[in-house]
Design an enzyme around this catalytic site. Structure first.
Site, mmCIF file in Angstrom:
data_model
loop_
_atom_site.group_PDB
_atom_site.id
_atom_site.type_symbol
_atom_site.label_atom_id
_atom_site.label_comp_id
_atom_site.label_asym_id
_atom_site.label_seq_id
_atom_site.Cartn_x
_atom_site.Cartn_y
_atom_site.Cartn_z
ATOM 1 N N CYS A 83 57.993 76.486 33.465
ATOM 2 C CA CYS A 83 57.847 77.649 34.266
ATOM 3 C C CYS A 83 59.232 78.636 34.181
ATOM 4 C CB CYS A 83 57.461 77.165 35.795
ATOM 5 S SG CYS A 83 57.016 78.530 36.693
ATOM 6 N N CYS A 89 61.743 78.915 42.598
ATOM 7 C CA CYS A 89 60.722 78.601 43.274
ATOM 8 C C CYS A 89 60.868 77.482 43.887
ATOM 9 C CB CYS A 89 59.229 78.587 42.259
ATOM 10 S SG CYS A 89 57.921 78.187 43.110
ATOM 11 N N CYS A 92 58.252 73.457 43.062
ATOM 12 C CA CYS A 92 58.529 71.831 42.328
ATOM 13 C C CYS A 92 60.064 71.948 41.923
ATOM 14 C CB CYS A 92 57.696 71.712 40.907
ATOM 15 S SG CYS A 92 57.442 73.254 39.969
ATOM 16 N N CYS A 185 52.052 79.348 37.010
ATOM 17 C CA CYS A 185 52.360 78.178 37.987
ATOM 18 C C CYS A 185 51.470 76.961 37.138
ATOM 19 C CB CYS A 185 51.680 78.143 39.087
ATOM 20 S SG CYS A 185 51.978 76.713 40.173
ATOM 21 N N GLN A 309 43.305 64.385 49.325
ATOM 22 C CA GLN A 309 44.608 64.132 48.614
ATOM 23 C C GLN A 309 44.441 65.285 47.236
ATOM 24 O OE1 GLN A 309 47.017 62.501 48.547
ATOM 25 N NE2 GLN A 309 46.748 60.801 49.938
ATOM 26 N N GLU A 359 41.563 58.595 64.140
ATOM 27 C CA GLU A 359 42.349 59.950 63.814
ATOM 28 C C GLU A 359 42.605 60.584 64.919
ATOM 29 O OE1 GLU A 359 44.086 62.729 62.068
ATOM 30 O OE2 GLU A 359 43.906 60.952 60.641
ATOM 31 N N ASP A 408 48.136 54.855 57.305
ATOM 32 C CA ASP A 408 48.493 55.865 56.269
ATOM 33 C C ASP A 408 48.822 56.989 57.275
ATOM 34 O OD1 ASP A 408 48.616 57.753 54.189
ATOM 35 O OD2 ASP A 408 46.828 57.727 53.602
ATOM 36 N N CYS A 435 53.594 58.943 51.991
ATOM 37 C CA CYS A 435 53.944 59.951 51.352
ATOM 38 C C CYS A 435 55.653 60.190 51.630
ATOM 39 C CB CYS A 435 53.321 61.018 51.268
ATOM 40 S SG CYS A 435 53.093 61.805 52.987
#
Length: 478
Positions: A83, A89, A92, A185, A309, A359, A408, A435
């Site tokens: 990129c 940026c 990432c 991107c 996801q 939830e 989760d 995560c």
């Protein structure tokens, strides 16, 4: 000699100092760690064993942060980023690292969190499950419109004149007041990329006004693109500060003519000062107003604001791993805590006697119930509410005790009191999906008092970034 001299850097680092560093190891958030006169220095876009020239950009009491100026000795795992915007940026942080090495480094981060933060030195950690597609894997990307465009150093030094009053893209790393005007991107698909550039051209030609976060005025705020991996569905969500029928009609005509693969266009209204793509309500401009996608054999209808996801193919691997580790029988009652829209719960239902999902977000519960109905699944119950208030004796009396618990939670992990409630459950197994291995490790300190961690399975859902998903199986201690 000036205090920021290259030849004789000071013992105590200050902002602006330039130093030569040998990178020691990978640290958190995509940065690497080095030492200068015993002081810890974090440096992004580097690799272990590299020698770099770096400039100090931040100084804290216990550490400093630097940006690399020159790579003096390069690692064999360094590659050329795809990129153009990689150095600026915030999307990432690891494109300079060979993908096989990314997996090695992410394993090290999981190992550090599990063995040292969670104090589980004997925990078996399996090799990360790699992504089959390290690029173009995201099914959702969110871009910001801005009146404050960030110019890269290359753009500034080019001598060209740039219009800085309009940008559509992502924020530079660590800077939220301006936006990089992205024309490429590599995390989303080629057709998604083309839609971003097309909408930019359309907006500029139409002279639509951009939201000004400083003055709390303007029209255009965000552009959110979502696409299915198992159907032709493609959604454009234009987030604005108010509704404008004429502008929506013009956008509809443009997209239908220019991008016939776009199946639905929606308009989310966010009239608040909050810099978010979520809003007061969403209106459908054309199409169904949702996407249809699959994980395994379960079909999901995905609303504009529903969580799903972002890496569909790796989400399938995640669900398969949870199924394997939980080893559910037809007599088992499964609790799925922080169940979201029911991705894991609905996938496990075919193995279990019953699944109870909990939830906090009510709209997610509505989506979960709708997806259960869509798939003809009748042995799932989804309950909305605060875990801290729900997990009490009267809840278990009404719904029954769990045999297996799936956890989760959001990136911040569980509230310590919730973690203790989960630790006190009579289930024989807990499967903890996370995560964020740092928050997961802190929760495991509590859970491991009554449940024995058996194995950890990392899964790379986010190539080119520092994030890694980690699944830990725990079994009830005797």
């Amino acid at each position: 000699m000036p205090s920021n001299s290259v030849e004789h850097p000071p013992a105590t680092l200050r902002r602006g100092d330039e130093v030569t560093l040998t990178i020691e190891k990978v640290a958190d958030r995509g940065k690497c760690l080095a030492y200068h006169n015993g002081q810890v220095v974090f440096v992004p876009r580097t690799l272990p064993q590299e020698s770099v020239r770096a400039a100090i950009v931040k100084k804290r009491k216990k550490f400093a942060e630097a940006k690399p100026i020159d790579i003096l000795e390069s690692s064999s795992d360094r590659v050329v980023p795809r990129c153009t915007y990689f150095d600026h940026c915030g999307g990432c942080s690891l494109q300079h690292v060979r993908y096989s090495r990314q997996l090695v480094d992410k394993y090290s981060l999981v190992e550090e969190a599990m063995h040292h933060v969670a104090d589980l030195s004997d925990l078996k950690i399996l090799e990360p499950i790699p992504a089959p597609h390290p690029y173009h894997y995201r099914n959702k990307m969110e871009f910001s419109f801005s009146r404050y465009r960030w110019l890269t150093q290359q753009e500034i030094s080019s001598g060209k004149k740039f219009d800085t009053s309009m940008a559509l893209g992502l924020h530079p790393s660590g800077i939220f007041s301006k936006v990089l005007d992205l024309h490429e991107c590599h995390l989303h698909s080629e057709r998604s990329h083309s839609v971003v550039n097309g909408i930019r051209t359309f907006v500029q030609a139409s002279a639509w006004d951009i939201w000004d976060w400083r003055k709390n005025e303007g029209f255009l705020r965000h552009l959110v693109l979502r696409e299915s991996r198992h159907s032709p569905d493609f959604m454009v969500n234009i987030v604005t500060s108010y509704h404008d029928t004429n502008r929506n009609d013009d956008l509809k005509t443009y997209l239908q003519q220019k991008y016939p693969f776009v199946t639905t266009v929606v308009n989310t209204i966010n009239s608040t000062p909050a810099q978010t793509s979520f809003g007061d309500h969403t209106e459908t401009i054309y199409g169904t107003g949702y996407l249809t996608d699959q994980i395994g054999d379960i079909v999901f209808q995905i609303a504009p604001d529903a969580f799903f996801q972002t890496n569909t193919l790796q989400a399938e691997k995640l669900v398969e791993t949870v199924e394997h580790l939980s080893n559910i029988t037809s007599d088992d009652h499964v609790y799925d805590l922080y169940c979201g829209t029911g991705t894991i719960a609905l996938s496990l239902a075919k193995h279990a006697r019953h699944v109870t999902g909990i939830e906090l977000i009510e709209v997610a519960i509505d989506n979960a119930n709708h997806n259960a109905s869509l798939n003809g699944i009748e042995n799932c119950t989804f309950i909305g509410g605060d875990m801290l208030k729900l997990l009490r004796p009267d809840f278990f009396a009404e719904h029954g005790n769990p045999d297996i618990v799936i956890v989760d939670p959001p990136r911040a992990g569980m509230h310590p009191k919730v973690a203790q409630q989960v630790a006190n459950l009579p289930a024989r197994k807990i499967v903890y999906v996370s995560c964020n291995v740092q928050s997961q490790a802190k929760d495991l300190l509590i859970l491991s008092k009554t449940y024995r961690p058996v194995v950890a399975q990392p899964i790379d859902l986010f190539p080119q970034t520092h994030h890694i998903e980690n699944i830990v199986l725990l079994e009830k201690r005797s």
